[in-house]
Design a protein around this motif. Structure first.
Motif: not given
Length: 77
Positions: A20-33
């Motif tokens: 889930y984390v990889v999917d969110i980061v791939v779709n959203s780009g850079r994110l803070t914690f």
């Protein structure tokens, strides 16, 4: 805790959370914690705490799937 087993449900495993984390980061780009935790708790089947997310990010970092710079989490392609 890393992998599901007879005693650990898939939703409680770091492998499942990591997907889930990889999917969110791939779709959203850079994110803070905190941004990542907020987005993850919207789509994940159960509410996660920051400790579980930190373990997941550490696991993904060791696998070379994410990197962290300037307090932002992003994927390595």
């Amino acid at each position: 805790m890393i992998m599901p087993s007879k005693n650990i449900k898939p939703v409680d495993s770091i492998i499942c959370t990591g997907a889930y984390v990889v999917d969110i980061v791939v779709n959203s780009g850079r994110l803070t914690f905190d941004e990542l935790l907020s987005k993850l708790n919207i789509v994940y089947p159960k509410k996660l705490n920051s400790e579980h997310l930190a373990l997941t990010i550490n696991f993904l970092y060791m696998l070379g799937r994410v990197d962290i710079k300037n307090d932002e989490i992003f994927t390595i392609r």
